[in-house]
Scaffold this active site. Structure first.
Site, PDB file in Angstrom:
ATOM      1  N   GLU A 115       0.829  -1.202   0.000  1.00 20.75           N
ATOM      2  CA  GLU A 115       0.000   0.000   0.000  1.00 20.75           C
ATOM      3  C   GLU A 115       0.868   1.259   0.000  1.00 20.75           C
ATOM      4  OE1 GLU A 115      -4.150  -0.859   2.177  1.00 20.75           O
ATOM      5  OE2 GLU A 115      -2.423  -1.450   3.379  1.00 20.75           O
ATOM      6  N   GLU A 135      -4.025  -9.444   3.782  1.00 17.21           N
ATOM      7  CA  GLU A 135      -4.742  -9.126   5.020  1.00 17.21           C
ATOM      8  C   GLU A 135      -5.891 -10.090   5.323  1.00 17.21           C
ATOM      9  OE1 GLU A 135      -2.705  -5.249   3.992  1.00 17.21           O
ATOM     10  OE2 GLU A 135      -3.642  -6.903   2.904  1.00 17.21           O
TER      11      GLU A 135
END
Length: 703
Positions: A115, A135
């Protein structure tokens, strides 16, 4: 230098500000590292002499493994709004930067690490790479803008595939899908590569800013509905995958700031939920499993060459696991025909992975060249570790180990891949029992992560430490267990299967049991699993037995490999289908049992009998000290047997139900079974000890 700045190193190369994250071992983006990165960015952005910025990692460190997961354990301390979330705040700051910013990636960029790179204007990489947003594997979704930035970069469908599965992509795949702007598999200096690339594009004026204002094309209603159904089916009850899908879809209708907020609120909901707590527990339990009291952690295990005796399904898979980590293998088979067969199976398995984009042809060619085949066991005389992987026969294994003892060099680790035979007995035929242990791989060995490292009676603890280190080198999850019939995983499984078969004799259908266990979240029910493994294997272990498995095998129904077992299987299909012939055999066998006392069983009873049989046997195993920790048992079942990680493993699951509740239910089953004429439940006194002390199974340690 401040403590924050000590976590990053900065330098200038031809007007490019280089920011190196330097938090060993994986550049986890803790609060302190995040603040250090922000400060370094601020300084670079305010320096008029800087043309551009490259962010990367220190020497030998990965770009970043993502967020520091320990911070998730206090969700009340997380920012309430995305406007205060470091990742999204930084993303917006970098978007407004007049200076181009490039992420230079080596080894891997995962989760928050990826990210961070998505917030930059471009991403370049070198060497062997993994890039992903994993995640969902710990019960949450990307909370740093990943569900909004990734689809804007690579499109909706590709983003959904990466985010909802949690599976990473390699460097070449990332380049092809547009996740990387440049990639060189052979380069080694990622900073130099990135600076040259950035300077070239600055001089040419060809570096475009991040496409943060671009909205991906929305799917039509039918495609959206079908894709969501697919995600629900594939996720098998994993809430995070479905929530992540919904977040990705918001990227088509919300601007970036709104999307960040929607994503963050979804993240906060998940991180405080039961599934995420269970999956984070598994994450840390996995890491704890390799730490054994009294066993030294070994950085250099001294293993450079591997010998394997037996090239069947297990031996070939073990060889593949080793060569992929640059460990040369010498594999012994009985004759040239067997060698040719094994080599072809390995080649086909590698090619199958290549077709899926996992490996390149160059990698496969190199790995295959690292395997030497021979029919002479004495060719293993220089191996640092020899793994025996022949079929389960004590006499054969003892004969092999006697030969290995005669030819292996001093200090060589001698390991058996037995799934449950007595390793102490195997070691007794050698002059070096302290160098002998079990390395129980799970099939297929080149894919399955779990490795039971079996500590025999006379195994030297330094040898055990080397074996644990070796397991980690070949990307396995080592769990140390003691010697007993079937060790930990298969011993528990035997009780699970015993209950399933016992229920058949009391009027429950195998279809019903399989459906209930599958609905719970297991990859398959006990009877489908038995077919997959092969019913004939159980008969070979107990040829004089008289079970339903013996009856099916007597009728030529040996399982999947023969196209028929408890179910029928079409050619080249693993999908079980109802089988009238099997149903007739089962009915005849049940009638022969002449059960007098039938037991009414609800779906919940059936589920609890199967699952609690696993849990009860694990308590016996812990009480005997065969497993070190309750969490080790959970790691074995999640990674070796497909227990759904969002239930944390059998020990964690029992803790959530309540040990007293599980214990009382097991006592009820025992009483019912005694009335029906057979007792399959041995109840350890450890149950009452833990209940009286208000202790948990998942945190129990036997020594």
């Amino acid at each position: 230098m401040s403590q924050q700045l000590s976590l990053v190193k900065t330098s200038k190369i031809s007007g490019i500000q280089v920011i190196l994250m330097d938090r060993s071992p994986v550049n986890a983006l803790s609060k302190s590292l995040r603040e250090a990165v922000s400060q370094a960015f601020d300084e670079a952005l305010s320096d008029g002499s800087i043309k551009g910025i490259v962010i990367s990692s220190g020497k030998d460190l990965p770009f970043s493994a993502g967020a520091d997961i320990t911070e998730f354990s206090s969700p009340d301390k997380l920012e309430v709004s995305s406007k205060d979330n470091w990742f999204t705040v930084l993303s917006e700051r970098l978007k407004s930067s007049s200076k181009p910013i490039v992420a230079a990636i080596q080894k891997y960029a995962l989760g928050g690490g990826l990210e961070l790179s998505l917030a930059c204007d471009a991403r370049v990489g070198v060497g062997s790479l993994r890039l992903g947003l994993p995640e969902v594997t710990i019960g949450v979704l990307p909370g740093g803008g990943g569900t909004q930035l990734l689809p804007r970069l690579i499109g909706i469908e590709a983003a959904i595939s990466m985010i909802c599965s949690g599976q990473p992509v390699n460097g070449q795949k990332a380049l092809e899908m547009g996740l990387l702007d440049a990639y060189d598999a052979d380069a080694t200096d990622v900073v130099s590569y990135a600076c040259k690339w950035l300077l070239h594009h600055i001089s040419q004026g060809t570096l475009r800013k991040r496409r943060s204002d671009f909205r991906p094309k929305a799917l039509d209603e039918l495609s959206l509905t079908e894709m969501r159904k697919t995600i629900i089916k594939q996720s098998r009850g994993r809430q995070a995958s479905v929530e992540a899908f919904d977040c990705v879809m918001k990227s088509t209708s919300l601007d970036l700031v709104e999307g960040f907020e929607f994503e963050w609120q979804s993240f906060l909901t998940l991180v405080s939920g039961e599934q995420s707590q269970a999956m984070r527990y598994v994450f840390f339990a996995e890491r704890m499993a390799s730490h054994v009291p009294g066993v030294p952690l070994v950085k250099d295990d001294g293993i450079a060459t591997i010998g394997i005796v037996g090239g069947g399904t297990m031996g070939g898979g073990i060889a593949m696991s080793c060569v992929q980590q640059q460990l040369p293998v010498t594999l012994v088979e009985v004759n040239q025909n067997q060698i040719d067969h094994v080599a072809e199976i390995i080649r086909m398995n590698f090619q199958s992975s290549a077709k899926k984009g996992k490996f390149t042809q160059d990698q496969i060619n190199r790995w295959q060249s690292m395997i030497t085949y021979t029919t002479d066991v004495s060719d293993l005389h220089q191996a640092d570790c020899i793994i025996e992987a022949v079929f389960e026969n004590m006499a054969v294994k003892k004969e092999i180990f006697a030969k290995l003892d005669a030819i292996a060099k001093p200090g060589c680790i001698l390991a058996t891949n037995t799934s449950g035979l007595d390793i102490n007995e195997i070691a007794s035929v050698t002059s070096r029992p302290e160098h002998i242990l079990g390395l129980h791989f799970f099939s297929p060995a080149n894919i399955m992560k779990l490795l039971e490292v079996v500590n025999a009676k006379k195994t030297d603890q330094s040898i055990l430490g080397k074996a644990i280190s070796f397991a980690k080198r070949i990307k396995k999850i080592p769990v140390t267990v003691g010697v007993c019939p079937d060790f930990v995983g298969n011993r528990m499984l035997a009780k699970y299967l015993e209950q399933a078969i016992w229920m058949l004799s009391h009027g429950v259908s195998h279809h019903q049991v399989d459906a209930i266990v599958y609905a719970f979240g297991m990859p398959m029910g006990p009877f489908v699993m038995s077919d997959m493994v092969g019913l004939d294997l159980a008969v070979k272990r107990d040829p004089e037995g008289d079970s339903i498995v013996h009856a099916l095998c007597a009728a030529g129904r040996n399982g999947l490999k023969g196209g028929a077992g408890f179910y029928d299987y079409k050619s080249n299909s693993r999908v079980p289908e109802d089988a009238d012939k099997a149903n007739q055999i089962i009915k005849s066998w049940v009638d022969k049992q002449k059960v007098v006392h039938s037991i009414d069983m609800s779906d919940e009873d059936i589920k609890e009998r199967c699952l609690y049989a696993l849990i009860n046997e694990a308590v016996n195993i812990l009480h005997e000290g065969i497993a070190l920790r309750g969490s080790d048992v959970d790691v074995i079942y999640v990674y070796g047997y497909g227990w759904p990680p969002y239930y944390g493993g059998p020990m964690w699951y029992a803790d959530q139900i309540g040990l007293k509740n599980v214990y009382e239910c097991i006592k009820k089953f025992k009483a019912q079974d005694l009335k029906a004429g057979r007792d399959l439940w041995h109840i350890s006194p450890l149950w009452q000890t833990l209940i009286d002390a208000n202790k948990k199974l998942s945190t129990y340690q036997s020594r």
